[in-house]
Design a protein around this motif. Sequence first.
Motif, PDB file in Angstrom:
ATOM      1  N   TRP A 131      42.373  47.484  13.729  1.00 25.70           N
ATOM      2  CA  TRP A 131      41.513  48.249  12.822  1.00 25.70           C
ATOM      3  C   TRP A 131      40.706  49.380  13.475  1.00 25.70           C
ATOM      4  CZ3 TRP A 131      36.492  47.854  14.410  1.00 25.70           C
ATOM      5  CH2 TRP A 131      36.124  46.700  15.121  1.00 25.70           C
ATOM      6  N   THR A 134      41.074  52.828  11.906  1.00 26.43           N
ATOM      7  CA  THR A 134      40.998  52.897  10.445  1.00 26.43           C
ATOM      8  C   THR A 134      40.039  54.005   9.995  1.00 26.43           C
ATOM      9  OG1 THR A 134      41.518  50.543  10.206  1.00 26.43           O
ATOM     10  CG2 THR A 134      40.367  51.602   8.368  1.00 26.43           C
ATOM     11  N   PHE A 137      37.293  51.753   5.178  1.00 28.74           N
ATOM     12  CA  PHE A 137      37.210  50.303   5.001  1.00 28.74           C
ATOM     13  C   PHE A 137      36.684  49.984   3.603  1.00 28.74           C
ATOM     14  CE2 PHE A 137      36.543  51.094   9.530  1.00 28.74           C
ATOM     15  CZ  PHE A 137      37.349  50.148  10.139  1.00 28.74           C
ATOM     16  N   LEU A 153      32.408  45.586  12.603  1.00 31.28           N
ATOM     17  CA  LEU A 153      33.042  46.888  12.430  1.00 31.28           C
ATOM     18  C   LEU A 153      32.157  48.069  12.833  1.00 31.28           C
ATOM     19  CD1 LEU A 153      34.814  46.424   8.968  1.00 31.28           C
ATOM     20  CD2 LEU A 153      35.810  46.180  11.244  1.00 31.28           C
TER      21      LEU A 153
END
Length: 215
Positions: A131, A134, A137, A153
């Motif tokens: 991730w 990314t 989200f 995150l």
Amino acid sequence: MKPRPSIYVEGLEPFIDSELVYKPNTVFSEMESYAKEKNIPIVTAATGGVLSQLVSFISPKTILELGTGLGYSTLWMAIGSKFSKITTVDRHEEQAKALDIYTKKMGLENQIDVTRVTASVLEYLLDENLWLDTDFFFVDCDKITYPTIFRTLWPKAKKGSCFVFDNVLWHGRVLNPDPKKPSDMAVMELWNEVKSQVSEYTLYPVGDGLLFFRK
């Protein structure tokens, strides 16, 4: 000045979702009926519309959705940004397989890039390589995991990545959270984390509340 009356009068939100939200495919209404029949939580149509517009404006190359459900929100985002590569994670394999069915019903199986992963959200996030790159989200899974997801995150996500958390109004319980309910406390903890660490954020008061911010 007289206090402004709330727009949240009885019956308004169902009216918004059924009569005022533009739905780009009739299958969305079918999914809503199925979710209601089976008592499966999904975002509201208004929430789906906002999600779809957000990704259409941002045009993320990659989207990670934590919490697939029936794939209702997945398909709203996929239609909003058909060139995005979407990965959606949920531990409930049988329920999440509905995404494959509804994708075909919409005729999108050859038009969108969606990968469905069966796994615990927190276990999935343990592998940062899955991730770190990314762009967008979307978090709509077990509320008690929200603070952990944010703390996992936010420090390591790349600069410019966008975050959206659903259910941040938590059915109005943010007004009077019950300290005996872990979900209430988790949503409030998320708010405290965001307000203390994120310089700018936007609350979209649609459905159960969407919280948007950018790294």
